[in-house]
Every structure is written in structure tokens, then in C-alpha cells.
Design an enzyme around this catalytic site. Structure first.
Site, PDB file in Angstrom:
ATOM      1  N   HIS A  10      -4.631  -5.652  -5.248  1.00 24.13           N
ATOM      2  CA  HIS A  10      -5.991  -6.176  -5.298  1.00 24.13           C
ATOM      3  C   HIS A  10      -6.617  -5.861  -6.661  1.00 24.13           C
ATOM      4  CE1 HIS A  10      -8.052  -2.295  -5.219  1.00 24.13           C
ATOM      5  NE2 HIS A  10      -7.144  -1.916  -4.354  1.00 24.13           N
ATOM      6  N   GLY A  11      -7.622  -6.658  -7.006  1.00 26.51           N
ATOM      7  CA  GLY A  11      -8.337  -6.460  -8.266  1.00 26.51           C
ATOM      8  C   GLY A  11      -9.116  -5.147  -8.265  1.00 26.51           C
ATOM      9  N   SER A  13     -11.716  -2.318  -7.989  1.00 26.07           N
ATOM     10  CA  SER A  13     -12.876  -2.184  -7.095  1.00 26.07           C
ATOM     11  C   SER A  13     -14.001  -1.445  -7.814  1.00 26.07           C
ATOM     12  CB  SER A  13     -12.474  -1.380  -5.849  1.00 26.07           C
ATOM     13  OG  SER A  13     -12.327  -0.009  -6.200  1.00 26.07           O
ATOM     14  N   CYS A  22     -10.738   6.253  -3.549  1.00 25.41           N
ATOM     15  CA  CYS A  22     -11.294   5.260  -2.632  1.00 25.41           C
ATOM     16  C   CYS A  22     -10.610   5.273  -1.268  1.00 25.41           C
ATOM     17  CB  CYS A  22     -11.169   3.877  -3.287  1.00 25.41           C
ATOM     18  SG  CYS A  22     -12.170   2.638  -2.473  1.00 25.41           S
ATOM     19  N   ARG A  61     -11.598  -5.296  -0.328  1.00 21.90           N
ATOM     20  CA  ARG A  61     -11.195  -5.497  -1.729  1.00 21.90           C
ATOM     21  C   ARG A  61      -9.862  -6.246  -1.806  1.00 21.90           C
ATOM     22  NH1 ARG A  61     -10.827   0.089  -0.515  1.00 21.90           N
ATOM     23  NH2 ARG A  61      -8.925   1.197  -1.165  1.00 21.90           N
ATOM     24  N   GLU A  88      -4.731   0.923   1.846  1.00 20.06           N
ATOM     25  CA  GLU A  88      -4.494   1.925   0.791  1.00 20.06           C
ATOM     26  C   GLU A  88      -4.188   3.284   1.447  1.00 20.06           C
ATOM     27  OE1 GLU A  88      -4.557   2.264  -3.221  1.00 20.06           O
ATOM     28  OE2 GLU A  88      -3.320   3.287  -1.715  1.00 20.06           O
ATOM     29  N   ARG A 116       1.512  14.805  -8.663  1.00 16.75           N
ATOM     30  CA  ARG A 116       2.921  14.431  -8.826  1.00 16.75           C
ATOM     31  C   ARG A 116       3.707  14.634  -7.529  1.00 16.75           C
ATOM     32  NH1 ARG A 116       2.745  19.286 -11.780  1.00 16.75           N
ATOM     33  NH2 ARG A 116       3.692  20.998 -10.601  1.00 16.75           N
ATOM     34  N   HIS A 187      -2.480  -2.858  -1.638  1.00 22.80           N
ATOM     35  CA  HIS A 187      -3.014  -1.771  -2.458  1.00 22.80           C
ATOM     36  C   HIS A 187      -1.880  -1.063  -3.202  1.00 22.80           C
ATOM     37  CE1 HIS A 187      -6.900  -1.997  -0.237  1.00 22.80           C
ATOM     38  NE2 HIS A 187      -6.095  -2.541   0.658  1.00 22.80           N
ATOM     39  N   GLY A 188      -2.257  -0.278  -4.195  1.00 15.73           N
ATOM     40  CA  GLY A 188      -1.264   0.397  -5.024  1.00 15.73           C
ATOM     41  C   GLY A 188      -0.235   1.157  -4.207  1.00 15.73           C
TER      42      GLY A 188
END
Ligand SMILES: CC(=O)Oc1ccccc1S(=O)(=O)Nc1cc2c(c(O)c1O)C(=O)c1ccccc1C2=O
Length: 236
Positions: A10-11, A13, A22, A61, A88, A116, A187-188
Site C-alpha cells: 500500500h501507499g 500512510s 502503525c 490504507r 500489517e 533485526r 502491507h510490508g
């Protein structure tokens, strides 16, 4: 006889813009994020890619990025399936914090460990957390949301992947085998789960993979759904 699938993170936010964790908070797209979605739609309009079905998360989003892509590419009649399993990652008690607040609250060493780690979840979101109610009682999660036992209070990347892949295997894979033309906007971290699975990426390497926002990428899969083309970014 291969099958293509297109995926998009998604773009940007409003909370990405402010560098806030988020997660499951239902933040809006920023102006820039909206423009990213529209240019992805423009690109796809001029491309040979047409879709039979689209999948997205329960968060606006991602849903608004998908809506703008379908509108921009003249495919507003594509059926849309929403699932919490594409949401997400849930950042627990870190939700809403920026970098300074996170380091202040937990210390730079702990932040460096979380940053990490693959299977260390942040602290759970307590019920008195400022965003607990808006997340736990998000009306979007009422129908087809997680069960009370499944509803996360925090997630590691490992836990996120473990709740995304059942959706991939039980919903997307059968459709791919029918040669359906699929678009996923998510989402990522939920997309990390899918690409990790497809390309057999190690726990360490996937933790370092940051997908760009709003840029469609292509996977071409063979008859065994093994990638013959992996993560090919599409764009002008
Ligand atoms: C670019 C940026 O400012 O990132 C932020 C935003 C908020 C807090 C900390 C930071 S940071 O500069 O330490 N970088 C930063 C920090 C973090 C992460 C991350 O990917 C990252 O880039 C995580 O994935 C992450 C995952 C789970 C718990 C904590 C973190 C975390 O603390």
C-alpha cells in the site's frame, strides 16, 4: 504453462509519514500515498495485466490503495476479498510511538534487538493503551475478523507470517492453479511472508527486505507454483 500474480505494498500512510509504528491502527493514506496508488493504476492501465480477483487486508490504507489501482486501470468490476490475514504486523505496545519515544521508553539496545529479530515480539498492547479500543473494536474486523483467540496483542515477524500463509495456501493457491489473474494489495510484513514462502528466503534475509510502497511487482509461477520470475518491479 505459467501463471502471473501482481502484488503491491500500500501507499505511504499518514503514520508512515510521521515514522510512527502503525500496525493494526487504521491510518489513512497520505497525499503522497494516494498519488502512489494512482500512478500504480495508471501504469497497470497501460499494461497487459487484467485481473479476475483482488485480495487485500481489513485496513483502509491497503483497501484505498487497491480501489485507486482498480479505478486507475479501468477495472472497477473486479471482485475484492478482504482478510485480516493480510493485515500489517501488529506492533503491540509500540503502536503510535515514533523513534525518539521508542528509544526513550525501551532503550536503544532493545530497539536494535527488535529491529533485526525475526521471532521476538514487542511488548503486548495493554488494554489501557491509547489505541487499544480503536484496534480491538475496529468495525472492519467485526465480520470475518480474527476470533478472540486469534486476535493479536503483538506480533513478531514470524507470527505475522504464520497467520498470513494459511490464507495464501488455502485461498490464493487454488485460484492460481485455476490460472486466475490475481492482484494482492497488502502491507510490508504480510507481503514479506508471501515472498519469503515463494522464494524460500531465510529468516535473516527477509527481516532485511523492505518493499517499496505503491510499486506493483510481478511473480511468474510455474505449474508447481515455483517462481520463474521473482519480484519484478513494474513501473515507468
Ligand atoms: C526510520 C525510522 O525512524 O524507524 C523508526 C521508527 C520508529 C521507531 C524506531 C525507528 S528506527 O529508526 O529505530 N528504525 C527501525 C526500528 C524498528 C524497526 C525497523 O524496521 C526500523 O527501521 C522494526 O522493524 C521493529 C520491529 C519490531 C519492534 C521494533 C522495531 C523497531 O524499533
Amino acid at each position: 504453462d505459467t501463471v502471473d500474480i501482481i502484488m503491491v505494498r500500500h501507499g505511504e500512510s499518514e503514520w508512515n509519514l510521521k515514522n510512527l509504528f502503525c500496525g493494526w491502527f487504521d491510518a489513512e493514506l497520505s497525499e503522497a500515498g494516494l498519488k502512489e496508488a494512482q500512478s500504480a493504476g495508471d501504469y497497470l492501465k497501460g499494461s497487459p495485466y487484467k485481473f479476475d480477483i483482488a485480495y487485500t487486508s481489513m485496513l483502509k490504507r491497503a483497501q484505498n490503495t487497491l480501489a485507486n489501482i482498480l479505478e486507475g486501470s479501468g477495472q472497477t468490476n473486479v471482485p475484492i476479498i478482504k482478510t485480516w490475514r493480510l493485515n500489517e504486523r501488529h506492533y503491540g505496545a509500540l503502536t503510535g510511538l515514533n523513534k525518539v519515544e521508542t528509544v526513550e521508553k525501551y532503550g536503544a539496545d532493545q530497539v536494535a534487538i527488535w529491529r533485526r529479530s525475526f521471532d521476538t515480539p514487542p511488548p503486548e498492547m495493554p488494554e489501557d493503551h491509547p489505541y487499544y479500543d480503536s484496534i480491538r473494536n475496529n468495525p472492519a474486523l467485526k465480520e470475518d475478523g480474527p476470533t478472540p483467540e486469534e486476535f493479536p496483542k503483538t506480533e513478531s515477524l514470524k507470527l505475522t507470517i504464520e497467520r498470513t500463509l494459511p490464507f495464501w495456501n488455502s485461498v490464493v493457491v487454488p485460484k492460481l492453479k485455476e490460472k486466475a489473474r490475481i492482484l494482492i494489495v497488502a502491507h510490508g510484513n504480510s507481503l514479506r511472508g508471501i515472498v519469503k514462502h515463494l522464494d524460500n528466503i531465510s529468516d535473516e534475509d527477509i527481516t532485511n527486505l523492505n518493499l517499496p510502497t505503491g510499486i506493483p511487482f510481478l511473480y511468474t509461477l510455474d505449474a508447481n507454483l515455483k517462481p520463474v520470475v521473482s519480484m519484478k518491479f513494474l513501473g515507468d
